[in-house]
Enzyme design. Sequence first.
Site, PDB file in Angstrom:
ATOM      1  N   LYS A  36       8.360  37.005  38.697  1.00  0.00           N
ATOM      2  CA  LYS A  36       7.891  36.549  40.006  1.00  0.00           C
ATOM      3  C   LYS A  36       6.730  35.548  39.873  1.00  0.00           C
ATOM      4  O   LYS A  36       6.156  35.370  38.799  1.00  0.00           O
ATOM      5  CB  LYS A  36       7.482  37.772  40.838  1.00  0.00           C
ATOM      6  CG  LYS A  36       8.674  38.699  41.157  1.00  0.00           C
ATOM      7  CD  LYS A  36       8.260  39.842  42.087  1.00  0.00           C
ATOM      8  CE  LYS A  36       9.465  40.730  42.420  1.00  0.00           C
ATOM      9  NZ  LYS A  36       9.095  41.797  43.376  1.00  0.00           N
ATOM     10  N   TYR A  72      16.666  38.328  49.607  1.00  0.00           N
ATOM     11  CA  TYR A  72      16.079  39.583  50.069  1.00  0.00           C
ATOM     12  C   TYR A  72      16.623  40.009  51.438  1.00  0.00           C
ATOM     13  O   TYR A  72      15.964  40.781  52.151  1.00  0.00           O
ATOM     14  CB  TYR A  72      14.559  39.472  50.125  1.00  0.00           C
ATOM     15  CG  TYR A  72      13.878  39.653  48.775  1.00  0.00           C
ATOM     16  CD1 TYR A  72      13.998  40.861  48.075  1.00  0.00           C
ATOM     17  CD2 TYR A  72      13.103  38.644  48.211  1.00  0.00           C
ATOM     18  CE1 TYR A  72      13.371  41.044  46.852  1.00  0.00           C
ATOM     19  CE2 TYR A  72      12.464  38.824  46.982  1.00  0.00           C
ATOM     20  CZ  TYR A  72      12.606  40.031  46.318  1.00  0.00           C
ATOM     21  OH  TYR A  72      11.975  40.221  45.108  1.00  0.00           O
ATOM     22  N   ASN A  77       4.236  42.128  42.038  1.00  0.00           N
ATOM     23  CA  ASN A  77       4.463  43.112  40.980  1.00  0.00           C
ATOM     24  C   ASN A  77       5.295  42.567  39.831  1.00  0.00           C
ATOM     25  O   ASN A  77       5.984  43.301  39.135  1.00  0.00           O
ATOM     26  CB  ASN A  77       5.065  44.398  41.574  1.00  0.00           C
ATOM     27  CG  ASN A  77       6.374  44.148  42.283  1.00  0.00           C
ATOM     28  OD1 ASN A  77       6.890  43.030  42.289  1.00  0.00           O
ATOM     29  ND2 ASN A  77       6.929  45.190  42.875  1.00  0.00           N
ATOM     30  N   HIS A 100      11.392  41.517  39.267  1.00  0.00           N
ATOM     31  CA  HIS A 100      12.473  42.095  40.075  1.00  0.00           C
ATOM     32  C   HIS A 100      13.577  42.546  39.140  1.00  0.00           C
ATOM     33  O   HIS A 100      13.869  41.879  38.140  1.00  0.00           O
ATOM     34  CB  HIS A 100      13.060  41.056  41.047  1.00  0.00           C
ATOM     35  CG  HIS A 100      14.379  41.497  41.634  1.00  0.00           C
ATOM     36  ND1 HIS A 100      14.463  42.276  42.757  1.00  0.00           N
ATOM     37  CD2 HIS A 100      15.661  41.300  41.206  1.00  0.00           C
ATOM     38  CE1 HIS A 100      15.745  42.534  43.015  1.00  0.00           C
ATOM     39  NE2 HIS A 100      16.489  41.955  42.092  1.00  0.00           N
ATOM     40  N   GLU A 131      23.761  39.703  42.827  1.00  0.00           N
ATOM     41  CA  GLU A 131      22.525  38.940  42.572  1.00  0.00           C
ATOM     42  C   GLU A 131      22.709  37.925  41.453  1.00  0.00           C
ATOM     43  O   GLU A 131      22.165  36.818  41.506  1.00  0.00           O
ATOM     44  CB  GLU A 131      21.378  39.902  42.258  1.00  0.00           C
ATOM     45  CG  GLU A 131      20.979  40.741  43.460  1.00  0.00           C
ATOM     46  CD  GLU A 131      19.869  41.744  43.181  1.00  0.00           C
ATOM     47  OE1 GLU A 131      19.473  42.458  44.111  1.00  0.00           O
ATOM     48  OE2 GLU A 131      19.389  41.808  42.031  1.00  0.00           O
TER      49      GLU A 131
HETATM   50  P1  IDP Z   1      11.837  47.124  43.835  1.00  0.00           P
HETATM   51  O1  IDP Z   1      11.472  45.676  43.542  1.00  0.00           O
HETATM   52  O2  IDP Z   1      11.074  48.076  42.959  1.00  0.00           O
HETATM   53  O3  IDP Z   1      13.324  47.356  43.802  1.00  0.00           O
HETATM   54  P2  IDP Z   1      12.015  47.184  46.756  1.00  0.00           P
HETATM   55  O4  IDP Z   1      11.769  48.388  47.607  1.00  0.00           O
HETATM   56  O5  IDP Z   1      13.413  46.714  46.583  1.00  0.00           O
HETATM   57  O6  IDP Z   1      11.318  47.449  45.326  1.00  0.00           O
HETATM   58  O7  IDP Z   1      11.127  46.003  47.373  1.00  0.00           O
HETATM   59  C1  IDP Z   1      11.356  44.669  46.997  1.00  0.00           C
HETATM   60  C2  IDP Z   1      10.011  44.006  46.764  1.00  0.00           C
HETATM   61  O8  IDP Z   1       9.290  43.974  47.983  1.00  0.00           O
HETATM   62  C3  IDP Z   1       9.068  44.736  45.800  1.00  0.00           C
HETATM   63  O9  IDP Z   1       9.330  44.470  44.432  1.00  0.00           O
HETATM   64  C4  IDP Z   1       7.723  44.188  46.222  1.00  0.00           C
HETATM   65  O10 IDP Z   1       7.497  42.864  45.718  1.00  0.00           O
HETATM   66  C5  IDP Z   1       7.894  44.113  47.737  1.00  0.00           C
HETATM   67  N1  IDP Z   1       7.433  45.349  48.398  1.00  0.00           N
HETATM   68  C6  IDP Z   1       8.032  46.573  48.399  1.00  0.00           C
HETATM   69  N2  IDP Z   1       7.341  47.464  49.122  1.00  0.00           N
HETATM   70  C7  IDP Z   1       6.271  46.789  49.613  1.00  0.00           C
HETATM   71  C8  IDP Z   1       5.174  47.177  50.449  1.00  0.00           C
HETATM   72  O11 IDP Z   1       5.035  48.321  50.888  1.00  0.00           O
HETATM   73  N3  IDP Z   1       4.258  46.192  50.727  1.00  0.00           N
HETATM   74  C9  IDP Z   1       4.372  44.915  50.264  1.00  0.00           C
HETATM   75  N4  IDP Z   1       5.399  44.508  49.481  1.00  0.00           N
HETATM   76  C10 IDP Z   1       6.327  45.442  49.151  1.00  0.00           C
HETATM   77 MG    MG Z   2      14.770  46.487  45.032  1.00  0.00          MG
END
Ligand code: IDP
Ligand code: MG
Length: 140
Positions: free
Chosen positions: A11, A51, A114, A117, A128
């Site tokens: 990212k 997304y 974070n 992905h 994807e």
């Molecule tokens: P993942 O990437 O671990 O699969 P997902 O629930 O699919 O997590 O969420 C996609 C992305 O959205 C996350 O990697 C993160 O960048 C962002 N995200 C998820 N939850 C939150 C939140 O509560 N606040 C802000 N960003 C979030």
């Molecule tokens: Mg996810």
Amino acid sequence: MATERTLSILKPDATRRNLTGKINTLLEDAGLRIVAQKRIQLSRAQAEGFYAVHRERPFFNDLVTFMISGPVVVQVLEGENAVQKNRDVMGATNPANAAEGTIRKTFAESIEANSAHGSDSLENAAIEIAYFFSGIEIVG
Ligand code: IDP
Ligand code: MG
């Protein structure tokens, strides 16, 4: 266990801090093979499309804005049980909850920024991968 392919994205927080090599080392050390890789700048429409499943989530607009804030590196990873293995190497979505040694524990700035992905199922991995790569760009 079968050989699988999964989609990985390094990212914008990772490209901005010049961490793509360090993250690739963690992926490769875990036995994942990078069989396709390219650095791209996503448009808003492309990030929204990727997304789309999160469109109703409260963080959707912020997430899209973050994902287009700089270049990303999109990758296809191949290996035994690659979908789950990549999820394990990444660690929990929130770095505060991620295990020691994982990408997110080591490098993530926040639950949003974070660093990585990874596809969450084999079915989504295929969707994807096709979003970013054509067949001839993937060299196993
Ligand atoms: P993942 O990437 O671990 O699969 P997902 O629930 O699919 O997590 O969420 C996609 C992305 O959205 C996350 O990697 C993160 O960048 C962002 N995200 C998820 N939850 C939150 C939140 O509560 N606040 C802000 N960003 C979030
Ligand atoms: Mg996810």
